[in-house]
Design a protein around this motif. Sequence first.
Motif, PDB file in Angstrom:
ATOM      1  N   SER A 249       0.859  -1.299   0.051  1.00  0.00           N
ATOM      2  CA  SER A 249       0.070   0.107   0.039  1.00  0.00           C
ATOM      3  C   SER A 249       0.857   1.263   0.172  1.00  0.00           C
ATOM      4  CB  SER A 249      -0.772   0.132   0.997  1.00  0.00           C
ATOM      5  OG  SER A 249      -0.421   0.329   2.351  1.00  0.00           O
ATOM      6  N   SER A 250       0.304   2.252  -0.509  1.00  0.00           N
ATOM      7  CA  SER A 250       0.967   3.756  -0.521  1.00  0.00           C
ATOM      8  C   SER A 250      -0.018   4.668  -0.364  1.00  0.00           C
ATOM      9  CB  SER A 250       1.462   3.746  -2.075  1.00  0.00           C
ATOM     10  OG  SER A 250       1.785   5.076  -2.350  1.00  0.00           O
ATOM     11  N   PRO A 251       0.824   5.654   0.317  1.00  0.00           N
ATOM     12  CA  PRO A 251      -0.034   6.994   0.653  1.00  0.00           C
ATOM     13  C   PRO A 251      -0.463   7.721  -0.654  1.00  0.00           C
ATOM     14  CG  PRO A 251       2.199   7.316   1.528  1.00  0.00           C
ATOM     15  CD  PRO A 251       2.047   5.763   0.892  1.00  0.00           C
ATOM     16  N   TRP A 252       0.224   7.622  -1.645  1.00  0.00           N
ATOM     17  CA  TRP A 252       0.195   8.201  -2.961  1.00  0.00           C
ATOM     18  C   TRP A 252       0.117   9.826  -2.473  1.00  0.00           C
ATOM     19  CZ3 TRP A 252       1.505   6.118  -7.506  1.00  0.00           C
ATOM     20  CH2 TRP A 252       1.274   6.887  -8.331  1.00  0.00           C
ATOM     21  N   LEU A 253       0.643  10.368  -1.603  1.00  0.00           N
ATOM     22  CA  LEU A 253       0.977  11.935  -1.805  1.00  0.00           C
ATOM     23  C   LEU A 253       1.624  12.368  -2.805  1.00  0.00           C
ATOM     24  CD1 LEU A 253       1.791  11.962   2.240  1.00  0.00           C
ATOM     25  CD2 LEU A 253      -0.362  12.243   1.369  1.00  0.00           C
ATOM     26  N   ALA A 254       1.403  13.499  -2.975  1.00  0.00           N
ATOM     27  CA  ALA A 254       2.175  14.200  -4.411  1.00  0.00           C
ATOM     28  C   ALA A 254       3.494  14.065  -4.009  1.00  0.00           C
ATOM     29  CB  ALA A 254       1.673  15.757  -4.079  1.00  0.00           C
ATOM     30  N   GLY A 255       4.494  13.441  -5.003  1.00  0.00           N
ATOM     31  CA  GLY A 255       5.888  13.298  -4.999  1.00  0.00           C
ATOM     32  C   GLY A 255       6.181  12.242  -4.092  1.00  0.00           C
ATOM     33  N   ALA A 256       5.225  11.454  -3.440  1.00  0.00           N
ATOM     34  CA  ALA A 256       5.660  10.311  -2.628  1.00  0.00           C
ATOM     35  C   ALA A 256       5.108   8.994  -2.884  1.00  0.00           C
ATOM     36  CB  ALA A 256       5.298  10.575  -1.062  1.00  0.00           C
ATOM     37  N   TYR A 257       5.729   8.035  -3.470  1.00  0.00           N
ATOM     38  CA  TYR A 257       4.943   6.874  -4.065  1.00  0.00           C
ATOM     39  C   TYR A 257       5.856   5.630  -3.383  1.00  0.00           C
ATOM     40  CZ  TYR A 257       8.673   8.105  -7.152  1.00  0.00           C
ATOM     41  OH  TYR A 257       9.848   8.378  -7.685  1.00  0.00           O
ATOM     42  N   GLU A 258       6.112   5.796  -2.184  1.00  0.00           N
ATOM     43  CA  GLU A 258       6.832   4.669  -1.580  1.00  0.00           C
ATOM     44  C   GLU A 258       5.748   3.536  -1.187  1.00  0.00           C
ATOM     45  OE1 GLU A 258       9.205   8.004   0.284  1.00  0.00           O
ATOM     46  OE2 GLU A 258       7.029   7.736  -0.240  1.00  0.00           O
ATOM     47  N   GLN A 259       6.019   2.407  -1.553  1.00  0.00           N
ATOM     48  CA  GLN A 259       5.163   1.304  -1.184  1.00  0.00           C
ATOM     49  C   GLN A 259       5.469   0.435   0.029  1.00  0.00           C
ATOM     50  OE1 GLN A 259       4.437  -1.116  -4.748  1.00  0.00           O
ATOM     51  NE2 GLN A 259       4.242   0.671  -6.211  1.00  0.00           N
ATOM     52  N   TYR A 260       4.817   0.195   0.904  1.00  0.00           N
ATOM     53  CA  TYR A 260       5.076  -0.664   1.874  1.00  0.00           C
ATOM     54  C   TYR A 260       4.593  -2.044   1.678  1.00  0.00           C
ATOM     55  CZ  TYR A 260       5.805   3.897   4.010  1.00  0.00           C
ATOM     56  OH  TYR A 260       6.388   5.209   4.224  1.00  0.00           O
ATOM     57  N   PHE A 261       5.259  -3.029   1.681  1.00  0.00           N
ATOM     58  CA  PHE A 261       5.009  -4.287   1.412  1.00  0.00           C
ATOM     59  C   PHE A 261       4.472  -4.985   2.600  1.00  0.00           C
ATOM     60  CE2 PHE A 261       6.116  -5.007  -3.220  1.00  0.00           C
ATOM     61  CZ  PHE A 261       6.815  -4.038  -3.402  1.00  0.00           C
ATOM     62  N   GLY A 262       3.532  -6.014   2.333  1.00  0.00           N
ATOM     63  CA  GLY A 262       3.099  -6.842   3.485  1.00  0.00           C
ATOM     64  C   GLY A 262       3.864  -8.178   3.390  1.00  0.00           C
ATOM     65  N   PRO A 263       3.862  -9.101   4.399  1.00  0.00           N
ATOM     66  CA  PRO A 263       4.741 -10.363   4.417  1.00  0.00           C
ATOM     67  C   PRO A 263       4.555 -11.280   3.395  1.00  0.00           C
ATOM     68  CG  PRO A 263       3.169 -10.585   5.924  1.00  0.00           C
ATOM     69  CD  PRO A 263       2.887  -9.335   5.322  1.00  0.00           C
ATOM     70  N   GLY A 264       3.423 -10.997   2.515  1.00  0.00           N
ATOM     71  CA  GLY A 264       3.067 -12.117   1.553  1.00  0.00           C
ATOM     72  C   GLY A 264       2.262 -13.322   1.876  1.00  0.00           C
ATOM     73  N   THR A 265       1.705 -13.843   0.710  1.00  0.00           N
ATOM     74  CA  THR A 265       0.912 -15.359   1.205  1.00  0.00           C
ATOM     75  C   THR A 265       1.672 -16.189   0.031  1.00  0.00           C
ATOM     76  OG1 THR A 265      -1.083 -14.237   1.734  1.00  0.00           O
ATOM     77  CG2 THR A 265      -1.223 -16.502   0.779  1.00  0.00           C
TER      78      THR A 265
END
Lengths: 115, 113
Positions: free
Chosen positions: A94-110
């Motif tokens: 998921s990502s906060p999708w703020l202007a200029g910020a597109y970091e994605q934070y990953f879950g642990p996966g299935t």
Amino acid sequence: GAGVSQSPSNKVTEKGKDVELRCDPISGHTALYWYRQRLGQGLEFLIYFQGNSAPDKSGLPSDRFSAERTGESVSTLTIQRTQQEDSAVYLCASSPWLAGAYEQYFGPGTRLTVT
Amino acid sequence: EDKVVQSPLSLVVHEGDTVTLNCSYEVTNFRSLLWYKQEKKAPTFLFMLTSSGIEKKSGRLSSILDKKELFSILNITATQTGDSAIYLCAVEARNNAGNMLTFGGGTRLMVKP
């Protein structure tokens, strides 16, 4: 705060069965992504949700794959009539999708194993 | 618990500079380390490293793995504004459930003209 969570962490299913994978994004994150990672390969983009916009489904490998998202919260990825080649780790980010910020934070996966 | 740490968190350089990004890890049953470039939608695969000391190179990018000291570096020479992105490091490790990926927090690189 809590990060991205996914469930189940591990799923073994028989070929031909349907499976549902769940992702709980970080609260307040408007963007949500699903990826697939096969053993020894790079990340494969599947689908992307951003707010109330129509999802970007361009990465879904076949019509057996679908995903839904309720508002800006939980998402489920459904794979119908699973095949052995569907075996992989399915990652949600998921990502906060703020202007200029597109970091994605990953879950642990299935980890999905189709026998 | 498997852990992947990247440094620096962010970096601002000018075009033409050389940068080195770091990734250190603590995992059980290491299998491979992967580098990605993340722009707006999906990370782009850069390198997969499995053996120590063997440099992988693609254009201005190169990477090497040290399995003894448990880290990898990603070098970018003659940086360009198009290199601006978040660079992700991920480690693939085997546990009882199979192979899992753990991602680092990423390094945000900004290249100014």
